[in-house]
Design an enzyme around this catalytic site. Structure first.
Site, PDB file in Angstrom:
ATOM      1  CG  HIS A 102      -1.761   1.229   1.365  1.00  0.00           C
ATOM      2  ND1 HIS A 102      -3.067   1.302   0.933  1.00  0.00           N
ATOM      3  CD2 HIS A 102      -1.464   2.458   1.843  1.00  0.00           C
ATOM      4  CE1 HIS A 102      -3.537   2.516   1.156  1.00  0.00           C
ATOM      5  NE2 HIS A 102      -2.575   3.248   1.711  1.00  0.00           N
ATOM      6  CD  GLU A 103       1.616   3.727   3.649  1.00  0.00           C
ATOM      7  OE1 GLU A 103       1.889   4.787   3.058  1.00  0.00           O
ATOM      8  OE2 GLU A 103       0.543   3.555   4.257  1.00  0.00           O
TER       9      GLU A 103
HETATM   10 ZN   LIG Z   1      -2.559   5.298   2.167  1.00  0.00          ZN
END
Ligand SMILES: [Zn+2]
Length: 702
Positions: free
Chosen positions: A489-490
């Site tokens: 995600h990051e």
């Molecule tokens: Zn995020």
């Protein structure tokens, strides 16, 4: 109107200060080996003075306004300030000290005033207005990114109140200041109220089912307050996670009651008066600036555009989510041995306990078994980086010679696929700060140290922060599945920054509205599940054995369980947020006794009034919207996820993990950053506006 020259600040910066000139390190990486805490404040103060002088020169330029001498000049201005603040606001959450906190407290009001002064400069506004008028009249032709820049700047001026009478401007300032202090007050009451709502248990038998770790924590919490027994402290949301494991139904009911009544029990920590005033003042603030209500004010600057669009999306999702929550309730009622006729047979306090029982029975997988297959270096190199290589042609080389801001920070140089016959030139830097430490705040996030832009010829430097527990020296870092998803995600945010290909600094990478910024990062999570990638990184760290295939299937199947509940409680909160902020000032209830009836009516009107599934946050403890900056914006999470799920489907329709698909996603979406309406980027990629079907399917709501 206050002149921006009223205050004099020491604008002289010691040339030895590392921020005084652009860093000479590769990619203008700030030279962390030279930066000390005492360098930040003088650099920011001098940076504000320099920026003010630059803006003054633009505002008083005797030449007629042009794109170059006004819009571009504004984009070029403030570089010293930018260098100092990006480094400072990167370090503050990641490696804070009491000294940095003090600096932040001193600088925050000055920076806010600095920004306000620019947007309240009538001379500057007049120049920008001239350009907007010429563009509207067709006498000035603008490139699309410049047109977008101009439009956003005019919106910012409008929202600053520059067009208002002096009396209205004074009222606006008073409202802003009162709203800020009410929000802080709400947060303080909430914190105190949460402490007050903690549940004290004196009979150990009642704690059956609680893990020994959680029990020790509860014991310590009681001791810290000088109480005998075990203290169960409140988390922010309605549904306390401890309910899943506690076996005593009586205790579960007490916890649920303590949680759901927070902020509405009378006394000092009652939040109702504060939130009513907040709702009223926000509505007045919005109307002063020409918007129907606060929700319209928020939506206008987001990709949603209008509250009608937000309402429509929430209304389309709600019935499917509620139907699924009812179906889950019937299954749970069966498990509990009660009648399976209706949702009412499951109490809210018992929901997660029963749900956990079903999950264990159907999907028997635990973190301890998975962890040896999820080793950090493998997940990063054979998972996160590998997917970026296959999709976008990127490669990564660790640069041990470049310093991070903390010894744990790893620095990677990112390379693009070279054109045939061309040298392999670098694209940017990726800094990874994966481990938790006392000086780091919780959660995971991405930050930028240098924003890609062609105007100043800068390449991107981005940072990812996580809070993974660091193993003892020499031992591998083994993850839980949640951490794997978070890494992907990051890194999705990081890609948005790294693959940015825009002219103007203010349009770089992740400089997009809040209801769009989570979309590329959510999309990147899909690669953690992609069989080719998963097989590549999910390998036993000691034996080299791949993760058993049936475990993967079980993990996939378990994702859908509980989504009816989760989506419904989320939507109920998002709908409440909209209900409170789609009111004119005179429509906001005036009595604290009206708060809960208003809430009940709003939930009923939206069809999400299930006793067994209360909102994720009820009005009186909804910190996102009354204590912080998510007012009228709580819908953003699912708005982004609609785009995300639809994009995952686009990948699937087009053959999944291929270089061609990656290239399209990169060029049409990631590279564009905030240089055009982000929904236009999405539609360019998808070939049509977003549809909610894929999200419903993903969450098992069809
Ligand atoms: Zn995020």
């Amino acid at each position: 109107m206050t002149s921006i020259h009223e205050t004099t600040v020491s604008s002289e910066l010691d040339p030895a200060n590392p921020f005084a000139a652009p860093s000479t390190l590769p990619y203008e990486l700030p030279d962390f080996s030279a930066i000390r805490e005492e360098h930040y404040e003088p650099a920011v103060v001098a940076g504000m003075a320099a920026h003010r002088a630059e803006v003054e020169a633009i505002a008083t330029n005797p030449e007629p306004a042009t794109v170059e001498n006004t819009l571009e000049a504004l984009e070029r201005a403030g570089q010293l300030l930018g260098r100092a603040t990006t480094a400072f606001y990167n370090q503050l959450p990641s490696d804070s000290t009491p000294g940095l906190e003090d600096i932040q407290e001193r600088l925050a009001p000055q920076l806010a005033a600095h920004q306000d002064a620019i947007l309240m400069d009538a001379r500057l506004h007049a120049r920008v207005q001239t350009l907007a008028d010429a563009a509207a009249a067709g006498t000035l032709t603008l490139e699309p990114d410049t047109a977008h820049l101009l439009e956003k700047l005019m919106t910012q001026f409008k929202r600053s109140g520059i067009a208002l009478s002096e009396a209205d401007q004074a009222r606006l300032r008073a409202l802003n200041s009162r709203i800020t202090s009410l929000q802080a007050g709400f947060g303080r009451k909430l914190l105190a109220g949460a402490n007050e709502a903690s549940v004290l248990v004196t009979d150990e038998a009642e704690l059956a089912g609680l893990s020994s770790g959680a029990k020790a924590g509860a014991r310590a919490a009681a001791e810290a307050r000088g109480q005998e027994g075990w203290l169960l402290e409140m988390q922010l949301f309605t549904h306390q996670s401890v309910l899943a494991s506690l076996e005593d139904a009586g205790l579960r009911a007490r916890i649920q009651e303590a949680s759901r009544t927070r902020g509405a029990t009378g006394g000092d920590n009652d939040t109702r008066e504060v939130l009513l005033e907040l709702a009223r003042l926000r509505a007045e603030h919005a109307q002063l600036l020409g918007y129907e209500h606060h929700a319209a004010y928020v939506a206008a600057d987001a990709t949603a555009g209008t509250t009608a669009a937000v309402n429509e999306m929430l209304a389309r999702l709600a019935p499917a989510a509620v139907a699924n929550a009812r179906r889950e309730a019937r299954e749970l009622a069966t498990v509990s041995g009660a009648s399976a006729d209706e949702v009412g047979s499951v109490a809210a306090a018992d929901w997660s306990h029963l749900s956990e029982a079903v999950r264990k029975e159907r999907f028997n997988l635990d973190d301890a078994a998975l962890r040896p297959y999820l080793e950090l270096e493998r997940v990063v190199h054979d998972g996160v980086f590998k997917a970026a290589g296959l999709l976008f042609g990127l490669s990564f080389t660790e640069r041990h010679d470049l310093p991070g801001y903390h010894p744990d920070v790893r620095v990677f140089e990112v390379f693009d696929a070279p054109d045939p016959g061309e040298p392999n030139t670098g694209l940017g830097l990726f800094l990874a700060d994966w481990y938790t430490r006392e000086s780091k705040r919780g959660g995971a996030w991405m930050d930028s140290l240098v924003h890609q832009n062609h105007l100043l010829g800068q390449k991107p430097v981005v940072v990812n922060n996580l809070n993974i527990v660091k193993p003892p020296a020499g031992e591998p870092t083994l993850l839980v599945w949640d951490e794997v998803t978070t890494l992907f995600h990051e890194f999705g945010h990081a890609l948005h920054g790294l693959l940015s290909d825009v002219r103007y600094p203010s349009q770089s990478g992740t400089s997009v509205p809040r209801d769009f910024v989570e979309y590329p990062s959510q999309v990147n999570e899909m690669w953690s599940w992609e069989p080719q990638i998963l097989r590549s990184f999910a390998v036993h760290h000691a034996t080299g054995e791949p993760m058993p295939a049936d475990w993967v299937d079980t993990m996939l199947a378990s994702r859908i369980w509980g989504e009816g509940f989760a989506t419904t409680e989320y939507l109920a909160a998002a709908l409440l947020d909209q209900a409170w902020h789609q009111l004119a000032p005179s429509d906001v209830p005036t009595s604290v006794d009206d708060v809960l009836p208003f809430e009940a009516a709003a939930l009923a009107a939206a069809g999400v009034d299930l006793d067994a599934v209360p909102p994720r946050y009820r009005t009186t403890y909804f910190n996102h919207i009354f204590g912080g900056g998510y007012s009228a914006g709580y819908y953003s999470y699912i708005w982004s996820e609609v785009l995300d799920a639809d994009t995952v489907e686009w990948y699937a329709e087009n053959g999944g993990l291929t270089r061609e698909n990656g290239e399209a996603f990169r060029r049409k979406l990631l590279a564009r950053g905030g240089s055009q309406d982000p929904l236009a980027s999405f539609e360019d990629l998808r070939g049509r506006p977003a549809e909610i079907g894929p999200l419903l399917e993903r969450r098992g709501l069809v």
